[in-house]
Design an enzyme around this catalytic site. Structure first.
Site, PDB file in Angstrom:
ATOM      1  N   HIS A 276     -29.790   2.591  -4.694  1.00 23.91           N
ATOM      2  CA  HIS A 276     -30.197   1.682  -5.765  1.00 23.91           C
ATOM      3  C   HIS A 276     -29.867   0.261  -5.326  1.00 23.91           C
ATOM      4  CE1 HIS A 276     -30.730  -0.436  -9.438  1.00 23.91           C
ATOM      5  NE2 HIS A 276     -29.443  -0.497  -9.755  1.00 23.91           N
TER       6      HIS A 276
ATOM      7  N   HIS B 115     -30.887  -4.168  -5.462  1.00 23.69           N
ATOM      8  CA  HIS B 115     -31.481  -5.315  -6.151  1.00 23.69           C
ATOM      9  C   HIS B 115     -32.136  -6.224  -5.116  1.00 23.69           C
ATOM     10  CE1 HIS B 115     -28.198  -4.802  -9.504  1.00 23.69           C
ATOM     11  NE2 HIS B 115     -29.007  -3.763  -9.408  1.00 23.69           N
TER      12      HIS B 115
ATOM     13  N   HIS C 217     -35.007  -5.135 -13.071  1.00 19.03           N
ATOM     14  CA  HIS C 217     -33.706  -4.695 -12.562  1.00 19.03           C
ATOM     15  C   HIS C 217     -33.691  -4.545 -11.042  1.00 19.03           C
ATOM     16  CE1 HIS C 217     -30.091  -1.779 -13.312  1.00 19.03           C
ATOM     17  NE2 HIS C 217     -30.027  -2.291 -12.108  1.00 19.03           N
TER      18      HIS C 217
ATOM     19  N   TYR D 166     -48.983   1.762   4.927  1.00 20.76           N
ATOM     20  CA  TYR D 166     -47.622   2.228   5.180  1.00 20.76           C
ATOM     21  C   TYR D 166     -46.867   2.668   3.931  1.00 20.76           C
ATOM     22  CZ  TYR D 166     -49.128   0.239   9.485  1.00 20.76           C
ATOM     23  OH  TYR D 166     -49.873  -0.038  10.594  1.00 20.76           O
TER      24      TYR D 166
ATOM     25  N   GLU E   2     -23.389   2.876 -12.513  1.00 28.73           N
ATOM     26  CA  GLU E   2     -24.691   3.545 -12.502  1.00 28.73           C
ATOM     27  C   GLU E   2     -24.592   5.039 -12.210  1.00 28.73           C
ATOM     28  OE1 GLU E   2     -26.927   2.136 -13.821  1.00 28.73           O
ATOM     29  OE2 GLU E   2     -27.067   0.013 -13.297  1.00 28.73           O
TER      30      GLU E   2
END
Length: 221
Positions: A102, A104, A169, A129, A83
């Site tokens: 990043h 998942h 993703h 929040y 990535e």
């Protein structure tokens, strides 16, 4: 590109490994998924391919040009995450960003598979929040992981954002520090969890309240 001096590299590398362990401890990074980067000037350190975020070590981090993604030097046995284009695209988009997370994480992934709540934000502001700590969380179009197409999907998201869902993703969050980037990712995961638990009939905060909170806390909605 100015190489990192040893003291700065050690500090950033240790911080990156610590954030990786924290992400795993909070169940935000299943298996070997997810990738992190931190930069100082034009050089970024990035997590390697195929290594779980809880198993990082400073010596295995890749040093890269933060704009082009080119290796800063030859590092035998070190292969950065696929990535790289996603991270460099975000650094080009937001020059003030110094760290990218990043993940998942499961609730954010689930929300990334849904129709976005609105054209402004994929996740609704059910509590104050998310607005206070992150702001809007748009949905970027799908792109195959590790491709330039995924990186280019950020260009299709207009305006300012601290975090974005990547369709089907996961999530991407940035900050001026590693802690700030991780905090944003945690807040997105919690907001997605709340929205999934509350269901489609949940009432978001009134628009005037959202606008006032965003103005007060300096976020974008």
């Amino acid at each position: 590109m100015r190489p990192l001096d040893p003291a700065t590299r050690d500090l950033l590398a240790n911080s990156l490994c610590d954030v990786g362990r924290r992400a795993v401890a909070m169940n935000l990074s299943p298996g070997a998924s997810g990738n992190l980067s931190v930069r100082d000037g034009a050089t970024m350190l990035m997590t390697p391919s195929g290594v779980g975020l809880g198993e990082l070590s400073p010596a295995r981090l890749a040093a890269l040009d933060a704009r082009s993604g080119e290796p800063a030097k030859q590092q035998p046995g070190v292969r950065p995450s696929k990535e790289v284009p996603l991270h460099t695209a975000l650094y080009r988009r937001f020059p003030e960003a110094a760290a990218v997370v990043h993940l998942h994480s499961p609730q954010a992934v689930a929300y990334a598979c849904k129709q976005p709540w609105s054209s402004v934000s994929a996740i609704p502001p059910l509590t104050p929040y998310l607005v206070m700590r992150v702001g809007r969380v748009p949905l970027a179009p799908y792109g195959t992981p590790g491709t330039d197409r995924l990186a280019a999907s950020l260009d299709e998201v207009p305006g300012q954002f601290r975090a974005v869902l990547l369709a089907h993703h996961g999530l991407l969050a940035w900050g001026t520090t590693l802690d700030g980037a991780l905090d944003a990712a945690v807040e997105v995961e919690e907001a997605a969890r709340t929205a999934l638990l509350a269901g489609p009939d949940a009432q978001p905060l009134p628009t005037p309240e959202v606008t006032a909170l965003a103005q007060q806390y300096g976020t974008t909605w």
